[in-house]
Design a protein around this motif. Structure first.
Motif, mmCIF file in Angstrom:
data_model
loop_
_atom_site.group_PDB
_atom_site.id
_atom_site.type_symbol
_atom_site.label_atom_id
_atom_site.label_comp_id
_atom_site.label_asym_id
_atom_site.label_seq_id
_atom_site.Cartn_x
_atom_site.Cartn_y
_atom_site.Cartn_z
ATOM 1 N N LEU A 29 0.862 -1.275 -0.004
ATOM 2 C CA LEU A 29 0.237 0.023 -0.232
ATOM 3 C C LEU A 29 0.662 1.185 -0.176
ATOM 4 O O LEU A 29 1.441 1.424 0.906
ATOM 5 C CB LEU A 29 -0.750 -0.041 1.228
ATOM 6 N N ASP A 30 0.828 1.888 -1.268
ATOM 7 C CA ASP A 30 1.589 3.303 -1.200
ATOM 8 C C ASP A 30 0.727 4.063 -0.282
ATOM 9 O O ASP A 30 -0.344 4.185 -0.077
ATOM 10 C CB ASP A 30 1.597 3.783 -2.477
ATOM 11 N N GLY A 31 1.838 5.099 0.352
ATOM 12 C CA GLY A 31 1.291 5.921 1.443
ATOM 13 C C GLY A 31 0.221 7.022 1.142
ATOM 14 O O GLY A 31 -0.256 7.657 2.055
ATOM 15 N N ASP A 32 0.072 7.172 -0.200
ATOM 16 C CA ASP A 32 -1.018 8.115 -0.589
ATOM 17 C C ASP A 32 -2.170 7.504 -0.941
ATOM 18 O O ASP A 32 -3.331 8.035 -1.648
ATOM 19 C CB ASP A 32 -0.366 9.046 -1.642
ATOM 20 N N ASP A 33 -2.362 5.924 -1.012
ATOM 21 C CA ASP A 33 -3.377 5.433 -1.471
ATOM 22 C C ASP A 33 -4.287 4.746 -0.156
ATOM 23 O O ASP A 33 -3.981 4.833 0.880
ATOM 24 C CB ASP A 33 -3.171 4.087 -2.463
ATOM 25 N N ILE A 34 -5.388 3.978 -0.772
ATOM 26 C CA ILE A 34 -6.528 3.680 0.214
ATOM 27 C C ILE A 34 -6.907 2.281 0.002
ATOM 28 O O ILE A 34 -6.859 1.948 -1.040
ATOM 29 C CB ILE A 34 -7.743 4.718 0.397
ATOM 30 N N TYR A 35 -7.132 1.243 0.920
ATOM 31 C CA TYR A 35 -7.803 0.288 0.884
ATOM 32 C C TYR A 35 -9.208 0.400 1.285
ATOM 33 O O TYR A 35 -9.640 1.022 2.158
ATOM 34 C CB TYR A 35 -7.147 -0.882 1.765
ATOM 35 N N SER A 36 -9.982 -0.562 0.669
ATOM 36 C CA SER A 36 -11.557 -0.891 0.992
ATOM 37 C C SER A 36 -11.281 -1.778 2.564
ATOM 38 O O SER A 36 -10.279 -2.420 2.403
ATOM 39 C CB SER A 36 -12.104 -1.644 0.091
ATOM 40 N N LYS A 37 -12.482 -1.501 3.360
ATOM 41 C CA LYS A 37 -12.152 -2.180 4.703
ATOM 42 C C LYS A 37 -12.267 -3.531 4.422
ATOM 43 O O LYS A 37 -11.713 -4.385 5.499
ATOM 44 C CB LYS A 37 -13.199 -1.915 5.441
ATOM 45 N N ASP A 38 -12.538 -4.247 3.229
ATOM 46 C CA ASP A 38 -12.469 -5.685 3.227
ATOM 47 C C ASP A 38 -11.150 -6.452 2.403
ATOM 48 O O ASP A 38 -11.364 -7.563 1.851
ATOM 49 C CB ASP A 38 -13.941 -6.211 2.718
ATOM 50 N N LYS A 39 -10.278 -5.481 2.100
ATOM 51 C CA LYS A 39 -9.323 -5.646 0.943
ATOM 52 C C LYS A 39 -8.565 -7.128 1.636
ATOM 53 O O LYS A 39 -8.483 -7.745 1.057
ATOM 54 C CB LYS A 39 -8.290 -4.511 1.022
ATOM 55 N N LEU A 40 -8.085 -6.760 2.837
ATOM 56 C CA LEU A 40 -7.224 -8.021 3.454
ATOM 57 C C LEU A 40 -8.153 -9.233 3.436
ATOM 58 O O LEU A 40 -7.597 -10.194 3.060
ATOM 59 C CB LEU A 40 -6.604 -7.498 4.513
ATOM 60 N N ALA A 41 -8.994 -9.143 3.979
ATOM 61 C CA ALA A 41 -10.027 -10.227 4.338
ATOM 62 C C ALA A 41 -10.338 -11.082 3.113
ATOM 63 O O ALA A 41 -10.361 -12.331 3.079
ATOM 64 C CB ALA A 41 -11.376 -10.135 5.054
ATOM 65 N N ASN A 42 -10.679 -10.350 2.017
ATOM 66 C CA ASN A 42 -10.777 -11.218 0.808
ATOM 67 C C ASN A 42 -9.778 -11.640 0.421
ATOM 68 O O ASN A 42 -9.747 -13.037 -0.098
ATOM 69 C CB ASN A 42 -11.365 -10.147 -0.479
ATOM 70 N N HIS A 43 -8.582 -10.930 -0.016
ATOM 71 C CA HIS A 43 -7.407 -11.597 -0.523
ATOM 72 C C HIS A 43 -6.771 -12.641 0.385
ATOM 73 O O HIS A 43 -6.211 -13.739 -0.162
ATOM 74 C CB HIS A 43 -6.534 -10.452 -0.712
ATOM 75 N N VAL A 44 -6.695 -12.731 1.664
ATOM 76 C CA VAL A 44 -6.170 -13.650 2.568
ATOM 77 C C VAL A 44 -7.114 -14.978 2.272
ATOM 78 O O VAL A 44 -6.588 -16.005 2.355
ATOM 79 C CB VAL A 44 -6.510 -13.282 4.234
ATOM 80 N N ALA A 45 -8.382 -14.759 2.189
ATOM 81 C CA ALA A 45 -9.108 -15.791 1.893
ATOM 82 C C ALA A 45 -8.909 -16.691 0.669
ATOM 83 O O ALA A 45 -8.884 -18.122 0.771
ATOM 84 C CB ALA A 45 -10.737 -15.469 2.134
ATOM 85 N N HIS A 46 -8.608 -16.027 -0.128
ATOM 86 C CA HIS A 46 -8.227 -16.759 -1.553
ATOM 87 C C HIS A 46 -7.033 -17.372 -1.588
ATOM 88 O O HIS A 46 -6.730 -18.526 -1.837
ATOM 89 C CB HIS A 46 -8.181 -15.785 -2.732
ATOM 90 N N LEU A 47 -5.995 -16.705 -0.685
ATOM 91 C CA LEU A 47 -4.541 -17.487 -0.588
ATOM 92 C C LEU A 47 -4.693 -18.515 0.290
ATOM 93 O O LEU A 47 -4.087 -19.551 0.004
ATOM 94 C CB LEU A 47 -3.582 -16.318 0.176
#
Length: 317
Positions: A89-107
């Protein structure tokens, strides 16, 4: 408890934006993470802002280093990361609140997936959303071919990948001032071992900041050409037949950046180079056709883009 995800946040002179990025991590629905913010020798208030934030949030840690560029900061963070997965995550960008949950589940669910990413949306300097959306859909079934023609992951705040990939393909190339993320993804794709999974929902937001990117476009061209050359050296039989198409897409991309920055003569020069390498991309790819049309009516396009993104803005590499 050992964190499963290490979020790597390079930060250089972004005091205006860094809290938005950090709060988007703090608000994640998935909480088994550490956030490593790497201050890359900032000259503004960035480190002091981050330091105060870290005092109140134990999952966040500030790491300081002399200025060395984006890849250097990412690598420094990865070297200190404890997580099984690495999120960028670059310091000027933003994640949606479900970003990590979604991607961790797939991995977690598919050990053959090496990289997960999502659709993303551009936001203005002031944080307001634009209608620019990157779907992340690869152009071709073959991932290596698709990446050579277009970095479908889109930007440096989108990918979440297995930490073990660093041991397999190496760190981000610190000699590349741009296109370093594309080079990394190409090295992962060249292994032919790992899948790239696309989440169709918009889970990342990349900021289009006021800048003088026009003077960096020639540098971006050199970096892109070098990345393509390195891919050719790694996989000559696979890459050589794709070169005309890869260069056509590269020059189309540079034409779009030139147009966005207001350099119409340069945009026309690059679109002509794209046409000379492979005209078929303007038939096969709607975005390429749109870029061609936009260059042809360039004065109107430039005014429209400035109205949408804010004056003196440029597309993010």
């Amino acid at each position: 408890m050992k964190p499963k995800v290490s979020v790597i946040v390079p930060a250089y002179n972004i005091s205006k934006y860094i809290l938005d990025a950090l709060n988007s991590i703090k608000e994640q629905t998935y909480q088994n993470y550490e956030a490593l913010i790497i201050d890359d020798g900032s000259l503004d208030e960035t480190p002091s802002i981050v330091e105060e934030f870290c005092k109140a949030n134990q999952q966040f840690k500030l790491l300081k280093k002399p200025n060395g560029g984006l890849s250097s900061a990412r690598n420094y963070g990865i070297d200190h990361a404890k997580g099984q997965y690495i999120a960028l995550l670059d310091g000027d960008d933003i994640y949606s609140k479900d970003k990590l949950a979604n991607h961790v589940a797939h991995l977690d669910n598919d050990p053959s997936i090496g990289v997960v990413y999502s659709a993303s949306q551009a936001i203005r300097d002031d944080g307001k959303a634009t209608f620019f959306v990157l779907s992340g859909k690869p152009l071709y079934k073959d991932i290596l071919t698709s990446l050579l023609c277009k970095n479908f992951i889109g930007h440096g705040s989108n990918g979440v990948f297995r930490h073990c990939l660093i041991n397999e393909v190496g760190n981000f190339d610190e000699s590349l001032p741009s296109s370093e993320d594309l080079d990394f993804w190409l090295r992962v794709a060249s292994t032919k071992r790992w899948k790239f999974y696309r989440e169709r929902k918009i889970l990342s937001y990349y900021r289009v900041r006021p800048s003088g990117l026009s003077f960096n476009i020639s540098r971006m061209r050199k970096c892109n050409e070098r990345v393509i050359s390195m891919a050719l050296e790694r996989s000559p039989k696979l890459v050589a037949p794709i070169l005309p198409k890869a260069y056509a897409y590269m020059f189309r991309y540079l034409a779009r950046l030139s147009l966005t920055s207001g350099n119409i003569p340069q945009a026309r020069e690059y679109i002509n180079k794209s046409l000379s390498h492979d005209r078929s991309i303007f038939i096969q790819d709607p975005r390429s056709l749109l870029t061609l049309i936009s260059v042809l009516v360039s004065p109107l396009t430039t005014l429209t883009l400035r109205g949408i993104l804010g004056s003196n803005s440029a597309a993010k590499p």
